[in-house]
Design a protein around this motif. Structure first.
Motif, mmCIF file in Angstrom:
data_model
loop_
_atom_site.group_PDB
_atom_site.id
_atom_site.type_symbol
_atom_site.label_atom_id
_atom_site.label_comp_id
_atom_site.label_asym_id
_atom_site.label_seq_id
_atom_site.Cartn_x
_atom_site.Cartn_y
_atom_site.Cartn_z
ATOM 1 N N LEU A 188 34.498 44.222 47.171
ATOM 2 C CA LEU A 188 33.918 45.425 47.773
ATOM 3 C C LEU A 188 35.017 46.484 47.850
ATOM 4 O O LEU A 188 36.040 46.274 48.511
ATOM 5 N N ARG A 189 34.817 47.613 47.202
ATOM 6 C CA ARG A 189 35.841 48.656 47.135
ATOM 7 C C ARG A 189 36.230 49.206 48.503
ATOM 8 O O ARG A 189 37.371 49.602 48.717
ATOM 9 N N HIS A 190 35.313 49.229 49.449
ATOM 10 C CA HIS A 190 35.607 49.808 50.757
ATOM 11 C C HIS A 190 36.364 48.853 51.696
ATOM 12 O O HIS A 190 36.765 49.253 52.777
ATOM 13 N N GLU A 191 36.581 47.616 51.282
ATOM 14 C CA GLU A 191 37.360 46.658 52.081
ATOM 15 C C GLU A 191 38.816 46.713 51.614
ATOM 16 O O GLU A 191 39.116 46.353 50.481
ATOM 17 N N SER A 192 39.716 47.167 52.482
ATOM 18 C CA SER A 192 41.114 47.366 52.064
ATOM 19 C C SER A 192 41.778 46.072 51.601
ATOM 20 O O SER A 192 42.568 46.089 50.658
ATOM 21 N N HIS A 193 41.463 44.944 52.234
ATOM 22 C CA HIS A 193 42.093 43.694 51.783
ATOM 23 C C HIS A 193 41.561 43.257 50.417
ATOM 24 O O HIS A 193 42.275 42.617 49.660
ATOM 25 N N HIS A 194 40.348 43.658 50.063
ATOM 26 C CA HIS A 194 39.832 43.374 48.722
ATOM 27 C C HIS A 194 40.627 44.163 47.685
ATOM 28 O O HIS A 194 40.937 43.645 46.601
ATOM 29 N N VAL A 195 40.953 45.398 48.005
ATOM 30 C CA VAL A 195 41.750 46.236 47.104
ATOM 31 C C VAL A 195 43.148 45.629 46.926
ATOM 32 O O VAL A 195 43.695 45.626 45.821
ATOM 33 N N ASP A 196 43.714 45.068 48.002
ATOM 34 C CA ASP A 196 45.009 44.377 47.894
ATOM 35 C C ASP A 196 44.922 43.233 46.887
ATOM 36 O O ASP A 196 45.816 43.051 46.057
ATOM 37 N N PHE A 197 43.851 42.455 46.963
ATOM 38 C CA PHE A 197 43.676 41.341 46.035
ATOM 39 C C PHE A 197 43.522 41.835 44.600
ATOM 40 O O PHE A 197 44.110 41.272 43.679
ATOM 41 N N LEU A 198 42.743 42.885 44.402
ATOM 42 C CA LEU A 198 42.563 43.437 43.063
ATOM 43 C C LEU A 198 43.886 43.945 42.501
ATOM 44 O O LEU A 198 44.223 43.681 41.347
ATOM 45 N N ASP A 199 44.655 44.665 43.316
ATOM 46 C CA ASP A 199 45.947 45.182 42.865
ATOM 47 C C ASP A 199 46.899 44.050 42.495
ATOM 48 O O ASP A 199 47.607 44.125 41.492
ATOM 49 N N ALA A 200 46.929 42.992 43.294
ATOM 50 C CA ALA A 200 47.799 41.846 43.008
ATOM 51 C C ALA A 200 47.365 41.151 41.721
ATOM 52 O O ALA A 200 48.210 40.762 40.899
ATOM 53 N N CYS A 201 46.072 40.995 41.520
ATOM 54 C CA CYS A 201 45.572 40.364 40.291
ATOM 55 C C CYS A 201 45.878 41.223 39.073
ATOM 56 O O CYS A 201 46.221 40.706 38.003
ATOM 57 N N ARG A 202 45.774 42.520 39.219
ATOM 58 C CA ARG A 202 46.094 43.437 38.115
ATOM 59 C C ARG A 202 47.576 43.336 37.759
ATOM 60 O O ARG A 202 47.945 43.263 36.586
ATOM 61 N N LYS A 203 48.431 43.302 38.772
ATOM 62 C CA LYS A 203 49.872 43.150 38.546
ATOM 63 C C LYS A 203 50.173 41.822 37.847
ATOM 64 O O LYS A 203 50.961 41.772 36.901
ATOM 65 N N TRP A 204 49.543 40.750 38.306
ATOM 66 C CA TRP A 204 49.711 39.427 37.705
ATOM 67 C C TRP A 204 49.273 39.449 36.240
ATOM 68 O O TRP A 204 49.955 38.936 35.368
ATOM 69 N N LEU A 205 48.130 40.068 35.959
ATOM 70 C CA LEU A 205 47.603 40.164 34.597
ATOM 71 C C LEU A 205 48.555 40.927 33.682
ATOM 72 O O LEU A 205 48.864 40.481 32.572
ATOM 73 N N LEU A 206 49.045 42.058 34.134
ATOM 74 C CA LEU A 206 49.897 42.903 33.295
ATOM 75 C C LEU A 206 51.246 42.262 32.988
ATOM 76 O O LEU A 206 51.897 42.628 32.009
ATOM 77 N N ALA A 207 51.647 41.274 33.780
ATOM 78 C CA ALA A 207 52.918 40.581 33.529
ATOM 79 C C ALA A 207 52.853 39.689 32.279
ATOM 80 O O ALA A 207 53.885 39.361 31.703
ATOM 81 N N ASP A 208 51.633 39.317 31.847
ATOM 82 C CA ASP A 208 51.478 38.458 30.654
ATOM 83 C C ASP A 208 50.046 38.557 30.138
ATOM 84 O O ASP A 208 49.266 37.627 30.243
ATOM 85 N N ARG A 209 49.723 39.693 29.553
ATOM 86 C CA ARG A 209 48.340 39.948 29.120
ATOM 87 C C ARG A 209 47.864 38.993 28.038
ATOM 88 O O ARG A 209 46.672 38.760 27.896
ATOM 89 N N GLU A 210 48.757 38.430 27.275
ATOM 90 C CA GLU A 210 48.360 37.524 26.203
ATOM 91 C C GLU A 210 47.820 36.203 26.751
ATOM 92 O O GLU A 210 46.940 35.590 26.148
ATOM 93 N N ASN A 211 48.322 35.777 27.894
ATOM 94 C CA ASN A 211 47.972 34.456 28.427
ATOM 95 C C ASN A 211 47.219 34.498 29.760
ATOM 96 O O ASN A 211 47.014 33.447 30.363
ATOM 97 N N ARG A 212 46.822 35.668 30.187
ATOM 98 C CA ARG A 212 46.135 35.773 31.481
ATOM 99 C C ARG A 212 44.883 36.630 31.364
ATOM 100 O O ARG A 212 44.839 37.600 30.604
ATOM 101 N N ARG A 213 43.891 36.264 32.147
ATOM 102 C CA ARG A 213 42.636 37.012 32.198
ATOM 103 C C ARG A 213 42.204 37.145 33.656
ATOM 104 O O ARG A 213 42.421 36.238 34.460
ATOM 105 N N VAL A 214 41.556 38.265 33.976
ATOM 106 C CA VAL A 214 41.013 38.498 35.320
ATOM 107 C C VAL A 214 39.597 39.021 35.161
ATOM 108 O O VAL A 214 39.352 39.943 34.385
#
Length: 94
Positions: free
Chosen positions: A62-88
């Motif tokens: 849910l975009r309006h839940e700030s802790h959900h945005v924290d999770f999305l940002d962390a997952c995006r950061k994790w994904l970008l660290a190894d796009r060849e071997n990670r999916r979100v």
């Protein structure tokens, strides 16, 4: 699919966030308190990297839940660290 791990992160509006990971048929889980979402998700993604490839499902976003945005940002950061071997995948809650 043997080299892939699958991690489900179930977001809630008001409760702790539940995480389940399956690697080689083995399951592990944890619960991350809403108040420590940024630290908790980053720690979990780092500590649970004992696999070659990772697939993360962020369920109930849910975009309006700030802790959900924290999770999305962390997952995006994790994904970008190894796009060849990670999916979100992000599934919204309507």
């Amino acid at each position: 699919m043997r080299e892939w791990s699958v991690t489900l992160i179930r977001l809630n509006a008001s409760d702790n966030v539940d995480c389940i990971q399956i690697v080689d048929g083995k399951r592990r889980s944890c619960s991350i308190p809403k108040r420590s979402s940024w630290e908790g998700i980053n720690r979990m993604l780092e500590e649970w990297q004992d696999y070659k490839k990772g697939f993360v499902v962020l369920d109930g976003f849910l975009r309006h839940e700030s802790h959900h945005v924290d999770f999305l940002d962390a997952c995006r950061k994790w994904l970008l660290a190894d796009r060849e071997n990670r999916r979100v995948v992000v599934a919204t809650s309507m």
